[in-house]
Design a protein around this motif. Structure first.
Motif, PDB file in Angstrom:
ATOM      1  N   ARG A  25     143.604  27.853  45.102  1.00  0.00           N
ATOM      2  CA  ARG A  25     142.612  27.633  44.039  1.00  0.00           C
ATOM      3  C   ARG A  25     142.693  28.835  43.093  1.00  0.00           C
ATOM      4  N   VAL A  26     143.095  28.558  41.865  1.00  0.00           N
ATOM      5  CA  VAL A  26     143.385  29.639  40.914  1.00  0.00           C
ATOM      6  C   VAL A  26     142.463  29.529  39.700  1.00  0.00           C
ATOM      7  N   LEU A  27     141.899  30.658  39.307  1.00  0.00           N
ATOM      8  CA  LEU A  27     141.130  30.713  38.066  1.00  0.00           C
ATOM      9  C   LEU A  27     141.987  31.425  37.024  1.00  0.00           C
ATOM     10  N   ASP A  28     142.330  30.712  35.961  1.00  0.00           N
ATOM     11  CA  ASP A  28     143.135  31.287  34.872  1.00  0.00           C
ATOM     12  C   ASP A  28     142.177  31.664  33.743  1.00  0.00           C
ATOM     13  N   VAL A  29     141.965  32.958  33.581  1.00  0.00           N
ATOM     14  CA  VAL A  29     140.980  33.452  32.602  1.00  0.00           C
ATOM     15  C   VAL A  29     141.692  33.798  31.294  1.00  0.00           C
ATOM     16  N   GLY A  30     141.240  33.195  30.206  1.00  0.00           N
ATOM     17  CA  GLY A  30     141.880  33.418  28.907  1.00  0.00           C
ATOM     18  C   GLY A  30     143.158  32.616  28.802  1.00  0.00           C
ATOM     19  N   CYS A  31     143.046  31.334  29.134  1.00  0.00           N
ATOM     20  CA  CYS A  31     144.255  30.497  29.249  1.00  0.00           C
ATOM     21  C   CYS A  31     144.875  30.160  27.903  1.00  0.00           C
ATOM     22  N   GLY A  32     144.141  30.320  26.809  1.00  0.00           N
ATOM     23  CA  GLY A  32     144.692  29.987  25.491  1.00  0.00           C
ATOM     24  C   GLY A  32     145.076  28.526  25.403  1.00  0.00           C
ATOM     25  N   LEU A  40     151.569  27.626  36.312  1.00  0.00           N
ATOM     26  CA  LEU A  40     150.931  27.802  37.617  1.00  0.00           C
ATOM     27  C   LEU A  40     150.786  26.453  38.333  1.00  0.00           C
ATOM     28  N   ALA A  41     150.408  25.423  37.589  1.00  0.00           N
ATOM     29  CA  ALA A  41     150.252  24.089  38.182  1.00  0.00           C
ATOM     30  C   ALA A  41     151.602  23.573  38.680  1.00  0.00           C
ATOM     31  N   ARG A  42     152.655  23.869  37.938  1.00  0.00           N
ATOM     32  CA  ARG A  42     154.000  23.443  38.368  1.00  0.00           C
ATOM     33  C   ARG A  42     154.417  24.143  39.662  1.00  0.00           C
ATOM     34  N   LEU A  43     153.857  25.351  39.877  1.00  0.00           N
ATOM     35  CA  LEU A  43     154.143  26.068  41.131  1.00  0.00           C
ATOM     36  C   LEU A  43     153.278  25.541  42.285  1.00  0.00           C
ATOM     37  N   GLY A  44     152.401  24.589  41.993  1.00  0.00           N
ATOM     38  CA  GLY A  44     151.619  23.940  43.051  1.00  0.00           C
ATOM     39  C   GLY A  44     150.168  24.356  43.121  1.00  0.00           C
ATOM     40  N   ALA A  45     149.735  25.239  42.211  1.00  0.00           N
ATOM     41  CA  ALA A  45     148.345  25.723  42.259  1.00  0.00           C
ATOM     42  C   ALA A  45     147.374  24.670  41.718  1.00  0.00           C
ATOM     43  N   LEU A  46     146.135  24.782  42.170  1.00  0.00           N
ATOM     44  CA  LEU A  46     145.039  23.964  41.625  1.00  0.00           C
ATOM     45  C   LEU A  46     144.292  24.893  40.675  1.00  0.00           C
ATOM     46  N   VAL A  47     144.405  24.645  39.395  1.00  0.00           N
ATOM     47  CA  VAL A  47     143.994  25.645  38.409  1.00  0.00           C
ATOM     48  C   VAL A  47     142.729  25.230  37.657  1.00  0.00           C
ATOM     49  N   HIS A  48     141.779  26.142  37.643  1.00  0.00           N
ATOM     50  CA  HIS A  48     140.617  26.021  36.753  1.00  0.00           C
ATOM     51  C   HIS A  48     140.879  27.028  35.639  1.00  0.00           C
ATOM     52  N   ALA A  49     141.078  26.541  34.426  1.00  0.00           N
ATOM     53  CA  ALA A  49     141.479  27.423  33.332  1.00  0.00           C
ATOM     54  C   ALA A  49     140.381  27.473  32.286  1.00  0.00           C
ATOM     55  N   ILE A  50     140.050  28.695  31.857  1.00  0.00           N
ATOM     56  CA  ILE A  50     138.991  28.845  30.852  1.00  0.00           C
ATOM     57  C   ILE A  50     139.453  29.724  29.697  1.00  0.00           C
ATOM     58  N   ASP A  51     138.833  29.467  28.554  1.00  0.00           N
ATOM     59  CA  ASP A  51     139.073  30.286  27.372  1.00  0.00           C
ATOM     60  C   ASP A  51     137.834  30.183  26.479  1.00  0.00           C
ATOM     61  N   PRO A  52     137.476  31.265  25.787  1.00  0.00           N
ATOM     62  CA  PRO A  52     136.279  31.180  24.922  1.00  0.00           C
ATOM     63  C   PRO A  52     136.491  30.319  23.682  1.00  0.00           C
ATOM     64  N   ASP A  53     137.742  30.045  23.320  1.00  0.00           N
ATOM     65  CA  ASP A  53     138.046  29.302  22.098  1.00  0.00           C
ATOM     66  C   ASP A  53     138.162  27.796  22.395  1.00  0.00           C
ATOM     67  N   GLY A  54     137.160  27.049  21.969  1.00  0.00           N
ATOM     68  CA  GLY A  54     137.126  25.607  22.221  1.00  0.00           C
ATOM     69  C   GLY A  54     138.310  24.856  21.621  1.00  0.00           C
ATOM     70  N   LYS A  55     138.799  25.323  20.466  1.00  0.00           N
ATOM     71  CA  LYS A  55     139.941  24.654  19.823  1.00  0.00           C
ATOM     72  C   LYS A  55     141.192  24.766  20.702  1.00  0.00           C
ATOM     73  N   LEU A  56     141.378  25.967  21.273  1.00  0.00           N
ATOM     74  CA  LEU A  56     142.545  26.161  22.141  1.00  0.00           C
ATOM     75  C   LEU A  56     142.432  25.317  23.409  1.00  0.00           C
ATOM     76  N   ILE A  57     141.209  25.189  23.921  1.00  0.00           N
ATOM     77  CA  ILE A  57     141.016  24.366  25.122  1.00  0.00           C
ATOM     78  C   ILE A  57     141.356  22.905  24.815  1.00  0.00           C
ATOM     79  N   ARG A  58     140.939  22.443  23.638  1.00  0.00           N
ATOM     80  CA  ARG A  58     141.243  21.061  23.246  1.00  0.00           C
ATOM     81  C   ARG A  58     142.767  20.866  23.142  1.00  0.00           C
ATOM     82  N   VAL A  92     142.656  35.036  40.942  1.00  0.00           N
ATOM     83  CA  VAL A  92     142.220  35.042  39.545  1.00  0.00           C
ATOM     84  C   VAL A  92     143.350  35.618  38.708  1.00  0.00           C
ATOM     85  N   VAL A  93     143.711  34.924  37.640  1.00  0.00           N
ATOM     86  CA  VAL A  93     144.771  35.402  36.756  1.00  0.00           C
ATOM     87  C   VAL A  93     144.176  35.757  35.399  1.00  0.00           C
ATOM     88  N   PHE A  94     144.381  36.984  34.995  1.00  0.00           N
ATOM     89  CA  PHE A  94     144.003  37.402  33.624  1.00  0.00           C
ATOM     90  C   PHE A  94     145.292  37.363  32.810  1.00  0.00           C
TER      91      PHE A  94
END
Lengths: 98, 160
Positions: A25-32, A40-58, A92-94
Motif C-alpha cells: 500500500r503506497v501513498l504517492d505524495v505530490g503525484c502531479g 509504481l502501479a506497474r511494479l505491482g503497488a496499490l497506490v493512493h496518489a495525491i496532489d494539491p493541483d486539481g487540474k493535474l489530478i484530472r 510513502v513516496v515524496f
C-alpha cells in the motif's frame, strides 16, 4: 510523444532496489500528472496518489491506463494535511515534493 | 517540510519506509543527441534554496530520530524533447515554478543546433536525481526492521 522522460528507465531501476512493490500500500505524495504513480502501479503497488493541483489530478485520471485502474486511486490533497488514517501505508513516496 | 515528513510518518505502518525522490543540487545539462552522440549546449542556472531547505528538513527528522536513513542513491534522468517547442515549453514551466530566470540564450542555442536537422536531432535535458530511503523509527522493541521486511534490499555504491 513530444517529451520522453527517463527513456533509460533509471528511475524504475532505482525503485526496484527499494523494495518488492507487489501489493504494497503506497501513498504517492505530490503525484502531479501521475507519471511515477503509473510506474509504481506497474511494479505491482496499490497506490493512493495525491496532489494539491486539481487540474493535474484530472489529467492523471484521464491518462491512467485502464488495466491499472484497480490499483490506483487519485485524490486532491496536501502533504502537510494528509487526512488519512494512522499507520495505513507500507511506503510513502515524496516524488519531487519536499 | 518537517510537518509533511511528520504527517508521512503518522500514516506509515511500523517499520515501513519513506522514499524521497528529487533532483540533486546540481544544474541540468542541456544538449543535443544526434546519431547516438550527446553534445552539450549549456547548463541551467536554477536556484537551489528550496532543495537546501528540503535537505535541512530531512536532516531535522533524522536528528529527531523520527526516521533512519537506510540508503541513498543518485542516478541520471533524461528529458528527451522531440521538438524545440516542447523544450521551450519545459523551460517556461520551469521558470514559472520559480526555479529559473530567463533562459532564452539556451533556447537560442538549441534552435541553432537543431536548425535544418529537426528530424535527426533531439534536445536532451539531463538531471541528477537523488533517491533516499528512510525507515520509520520509534517502533516497538523487538519488531522487525525495514530490511528484515524486505525493504531496501541492497545498498548502492553511493550510500551515505
Amino acid at each position: 510523444m513530444r517529451v520522453r522522460i527517463d527513456p533509460k528507465q533509471n528511475e524504475v531501476r532505482a525503485l526496484k532496489w527499494v523494495t518488492d512493490w507487489r501489493l504494497k500500500r503506497v501513498l504517492d505524495v505530490g503525484c502531479g500528472d501521475g507519471r511515477l504513480t503509473v510506474r509504481l502501479a506497474r511494479l505491482g503497488a496499490l497506490v493512493h496518489a495525491i496532489d494539491p493541483d486539481g487540474k493535474l489530478i484530472r489529467k492523471a485520471r484521464e491518462s491512467l491506463p485502464k488495466h491499472l485502474a484497480s490499483r490506483v486511486r487519485y485524490g486532491v490533497g496536501k502533504a502537510e494535511d494528509l487526512r488519512l488514517p494512522d499507520e495505513s501505508f507500507d511506503v510513502v513516496v515524496f516524488s519531487w515534493t519536499l | 517540510m518537517v510537518h509533511a515528513l511528520s504527517e508521512a510518518r503518522r500514516v506509515l505502518k511500523p517499520n515501513s519506509i519513506l522514499v524521497d525522490l528529487r533532483p540533486a543540487i546540481e544544474h541540468h545539462h542541456v544538449g543535443i543527441l544526434r546519431a547516438g552522440r550527446y553534445r552539450e549546449l549549456g547548463t541551467t542556472r536554477e536556484r537551489f534554496d528550496p532543495d537546501r531547505a528540503a535537505n535541512r528538513a530531512v536532516a531535522h527528522v533524522l536528528g529527531k530520530r523520527l526516521f533512519r536513513q537506510e540508503w541513498r542513491t543518485q542516478f541520471e534522468c533524461d528529458w528527451v524533447f522531440a521538438t524545440l517547442g516542447a523544450f521551450r515549453e519545459w523551460i517556461s514551466e520551469f521558470i514559472q515554478s520559480g526555479g529559473l530566470s530567463s533562459h532564452d540564450w539556451l533556447v537560442r542555442r538549441a534552435d541553432n543546433a537543431t536548425r535544418g536537422r529537426r528530424g535527426e536531432s533531439k534536445i536532451v535535458a539531463r538531471a541528477a536525481l537523488v533517491m533516499r530511503v528512510l525507515s520509520k523509527e520509534g517502533t516497538c522493541h523487538g519488531e522487525r526492521t525495514a530490511n528484515q521486511r524486505g525493504h531496501a534490499r541492497r545498498p548502492t555504491t553511493r550510500c551515505s
